[in-house]
Scaffold this motif. Structure first.
Motif, PDB file in Angstrom:
ATOM      1  N   ALA A 174       0.822  -1.211   0.000  1.00 21.45           N
ATOM      2  CA  ALA A 174       0.000   0.000   0.000  1.00 21.45           C
ATOM      3  C   ALA A 174       0.860   1.267   0.000  1.00 21.45           C
ATOM      4  O   ALA A 174       0.444   2.293  -0.553  1.00 21.45           O
ATOM      5  N   TYR A 175       2.053   1.184   0.599  1.00 25.00           N
ATOM      6  CA  TYR A 175       2.937   2.352   0.601  1.00 25.00           C
ATOM      7  C   TYR A 175       3.316   2.743  -0.828  1.00 25.00           C
ATOM      8  O   TYR A 175       3.209   3.898  -1.236  1.00 25.00           O
ATOM      9  N   GLU A 176       3.769   1.731  -1.573  1.00 24.83           N
ATOM     10  CA  GLU A 176       4.186   1.998  -2.947  1.00 24.83           C
ATOM     11  C   GLU A 176       2.995   2.344  -3.830  1.00 24.83           C
ATOM     12  O   GLU A 176       3.093   3.215  -4.704  1.00 24.83           O
ATOM     13  N   GLU A 177       1.873   1.701  -3.610  1.00 24.55           N
ATOM     14  CA  GLU A 177       0.679   1.999  -4.403  1.00 24.55           C
ATOM     15  C   GLU A 177       0.201   3.422  -4.159  1.00 24.55           C
ATOM     16  O   GLU A 177      -0.242   4.117  -5.090  1.00 24.55           O
ATOM     17  N   GLY A 178       0.286   3.875  -2.928  1.00 27.03           N
ATOM     18  CA  GLY A 178      -0.082   5.257  -2.641  1.00 27.03           C
ATOM     19  C   GLY A 178       0.837   6.239  -3.323  1.00 27.03           C
ATOM     20  O   GLY A 178       0.398   7.280  -3.835  1.00 27.03           O
ATOM     21  N   SER A 179       2.130   5.918  -3.362  1.00 24.90           N
ATOM     22  CA  SER A 179       3.085   6.781  -4.047  1.00 24.90           C
ATOM     23  C   SER A 179       2.797   6.832  -5.545  1.00 24.90           C
ATOM     24  O   SER A 179       2.838   7.898  -6.164  1.00 24.90           O
ATOM     25  N   LEU A 180       2.500   5.667  -6.123  1.00 26.74           N
ATOM     26  CA  LEU A 180       2.169   5.636  -7.553  1.00 26.74           C
ATOM     27  C   LEU A 180       0.885   6.416  -7.840  1.00 26.74           C
ATOM     28  O   LEU A 180       0.767   7.090  -8.870  1.00 26.74           O
ATOM     29  N   ALA A 181      -0.080   6.345  -6.932  1.00 24.59           N
ATOM     30  CA  ALA A 181      -1.336   7.072  -7.129  1.00 24.59           C
ATOM     31  C   ALA A 181      -1.146   8.584  -7.094  1.00 24.59           C
ATOM     32  O   ALA A 181      -1.906   9.327  -7.721  1.00 24.59           O
ATOM     33  N   LEU A 182      -0.101   9.017  -6.398  1.00 28.85           N
ATOM     34  CA  LEU A 182       0.186  10.450  -6.331  1.00 28.85           C
ATOM     35  C   LEU A 182       1.018  10.937  -7.514  1.00 28.85           C
ATOM     36  O   LEU A 182       1.356  12.113  -7.585  1.00 28.85           O
ATOM     37  N   GLY A 183       1.365  10.023  -8.421  1.00 22.73           N
ATOM     38  CA  GLY A 183       2.060  10.428  -9.638  1.00 22.73           C
ATOM     39  C   GLY A 183       3.528  10.089  -9.680  1.00 22.73           C
ATOM     40  O   GLY A 183       4.216  10.445 -10.652  1.00 22.73           O
ATOM     41  N   ALA A 184       4.069   9.407  -8.661  1.00 25.53           N
ATOM     42  CA  ALA A 184       5.484   9.037  -8.672  1.00 25.53           C
ATOM     43  C   ALA A 184       5.718   7.877  -9.635  1.00 25.53           C
ATOM     44  O   ALA A 184       4.812   7.083  -9.914  1.00 25.53           O
ATOM     45  N   THR A 185       6.919   7.776 -10.128  1.00 26.83           N
ATOM     46  CA  THR A 185       7.284   6.657 -10.986  1.00 26.83           C
ATOM     47  C   THR A 185       7.597   5.431 -10.134  1.00 26.83           C
ATOM     48  O   THR A 185       7.694   5.504  -8.904  1.00 26.83           O
ATOM     49  N   LYS A 186       7.760   4.301 -10.800  1.00 30.46           N
ATOM     50  CA  LYS A 186       8.098   3.072 -10.101  1.00 30.46           C
ATOM     51  C   LYS A 186       9.423   3.220  -9.357  1.00 30.46           C
ATOM     52  O   LYS A 186       9.544   2.820  -8.190  1.00 30.46           O
ATOM     53  N   GLU A 187      10.405   3.804 -10.034  1.00 31.48           N
ATOM     54  CA  GLU A 187      11.715   3.969  -9.421  1.00 31.48           C
ATOM     55  C   GLU A 187      11.649   4.907  -8.221  1.00 31.48           C
ATOM     56  O   GLU A 187      12.255   4.647  -7.171  1.00 31.48           O
ATOM     57  N   GLN A 188      10.920   6.007  -8.347  1.00 34.43           N
ATOM     58  CA  GLN A 188      10.777   6.933  -7.228  1.00 34.43           C
ATOM     59  C   GLN A 188      10.066   6.274  -6.049  1.00 34.43           C
ATOM     60  O   GLN A 188      10.439   6.488  -4.886  1.00 34.43           O
ATOM     61  N   SER A 189       9.062   5.492  -6.334  1.00 36.15           N
ATOM     62  CA  SER A 189       8.324   4.811  -5.263  1.00 36.15           C
ATOM     63  C   SER A 189       9.209   3.832  -4.510  1.00 36.15           C
ATOM     64  O   SER A 189       9.097   3.687  -3.286  1.00 36.15           O
ATOM     65  N   VAL A 190      10.091   3.140  -5.236  1.00 32.38           N
ATOM     66  CA  VAL A 190      10.962   2.168  -4.596  1.00 32.38           C
ATOM     67  C   VAL A 190      12.027   2.851  -3.751  1.00 32.38           C
ATOM     68  O   VAL A 190      12.227   2.521  -2.570  1.00 32.38           O
ATOM     69  N   PHE A 191      12.704   3.842  -4.322  1.00 30.61           N
ATOM     70  CA  PHE A 191      13.864   4.421  -3.646  1.00 30.61           C
ATOM     71  C   PHE A 191      13.502   5.505  -2.640  1.00 30.61           C
ATOM     72  O   PHE A 191      14.305   5.799  -1.747  1.00 30.61           O
ATOM     73  N   PHE A 192      12.327   6.087  -2.754  1.00 22.79           N
ATOM     74  CA  PHE A 192      11.957   7.146  -1.815  1.00 22.79           C
ATOM     75  C   PHE A 192      10.826   6.754  -0.883  1.00 22.79           C
ATOM     76  O   PHE A 192      10.505   7.512   0.034  1.00 22.79           O
ATOM     77  N   VAL A 193      10.213   5.589  -1.092  1.00 25.49           N
ATOM     78  CA  VAL A 193       9.132   5.141  -0.218  1.00 25.49           C
ATOM     79  C   VAL A 193       9.451   3.766   0.369  1.00 25.49           C
ATOM     80  O   VAL A 193       9.554   3.607   1.582  1.00 25.49           O
ATOM     81  N   ARG A 194       9.586   2.766  -0.503  1.00 23.76           N
ATOM     82  CA  ARG A 194       9.781   1.401  -0.005  1.00 23.76           C
ATOM     83  C   ARG A 194      11.125   1.233   0.695  1.00 23.76           C
ATOM     84  O   ARG A 194      11.199   0.617   1.772  1.00 23.76           O
TER      85      ARG A 194
END
Length: 274
Positions: A162-182
């Motif tokens: 859900a952390y990464e999915e929330g980041s993607l829903a806000l417009g982040a890329t896959k790479e941004q979601s991984v390195f700045f969230v997960r």
């Protein structure tokens, strides 16, 4: 079964206490006889003359371990991120066993690899003997890869999607979601892997003995030869007599033991504070 589990736990604790008792019983008297200050801060190690100073070995262990962490940890964390978040299943079936295989290779085999590949490479690049601090750090960086990668991957997979999915829903890329969230969310698990990697690096002996140069002097350059605390013990224990020389080597093991405890406790305190 409860009794069996209790006995197993007590056996582990008893083993640790027995090792501590042996080390301190043999090492502390030697430190007192030599002088704690002279032993820890002395820059000369000459057992034939009764001079025992392990400061160059302490610095050598620090430098080699720090170099291994700087080289190995970034590669291991990025590898874990790829395996956990980006790797296709077909490639994962190949890469995962290969990273795990690194953990099963004996240290002497790593030493032969360093002696036949890394040392000649450093000879051609630096114009030196090839045996030195940078070579040992590079090899130890390779050796800690499976430890840090395995634990970091498990920590990354444990983060809720859900952390990464929330980041993607806000417009982040896959790479941004991984390195700045997960990855930040898995920070404590990754940190634990780094601590275990440090323990592996600072406790390694045979591979370091083969390629570090084993000079009991303070290094001034990255290519200078160094002698670590573990290498000092294994190189001289075979011919040390049962007098002060052998007890000084046991005292060296005490310093190494306390050294590792301090590092682990420091990292644990930093992790709790963060």
């Amino acid at each position: 079964m409860k009794l069996l589990f209790l006995l197993s736990a007590c056996a582990s604790v008893a083993a640790v206490l027995a090792i501590c008792a042996f080390l301190f019983a043999g090492g502390i008297p030697a430190m007192r006889e030599i002088g704690v200050g002279k032993f820890l801060t002395g820059r000369v190690w000459k057992p034939t003359e009764g001079i025992y100073g392990i400061f160059p070995m302490m610095i050598g262990s620090l430098y080699v371990t720090a170099g291994a962490i700087l080289i190995g940890v970034p590669v291991a964390v990025f590898c874990a991120a790829y395996l956990a978040c980006f790797c296709p299943p077909k490639i994962y079936k190949i890469l995962k066993p290969m990273t795990e295989l690194l953990a099963g290779i004996p240290s002497i085999v790593y030493g032969f690899f360093g002696l036949t590949v890394l040392v000649p490479l450093m000879q051609s690049l630096t114009g030196t003997s090839g045996k030195g601090m940078i070579t040992a750090s590079l090899l130890l960086g390779i050796m800690i890869l499976p430890t840090v990668t395995g634990i970091a991957e498990s920590a990354l997979r444990a983060v809720p999607n859900a952390y990464e999915e929330g980041s993607l829903a806000l417009g982040a890329t896959k790479e941004q979601s991984v390195f700045f969230v997960r990855l930040p969310a898995a920070g404590s698990g990754v940190f634990a892997g780094v601590i275990l990697g440090i323990g592996r690096a600072i406790g390694e002996t045979m591979a370091v003995v083969m390629i570090a140069g084993n000079q009991a002097v303070l290094p001034e350059h990255l290519t200078d030869g160094v002698r670590t605390l573990t290498a000092n013990i294994v190189l001289e224990m075979a011919y040390a007599d049962f007098g002060l020389h052998r007890r000084a080597l046991i005292a060296t093991a005490v310093v190494l033991f306390v050294f590792i405890l301090i590092i682990n406790l420091s990292f644990s305190l930093i992790r709790k504070k963060s």
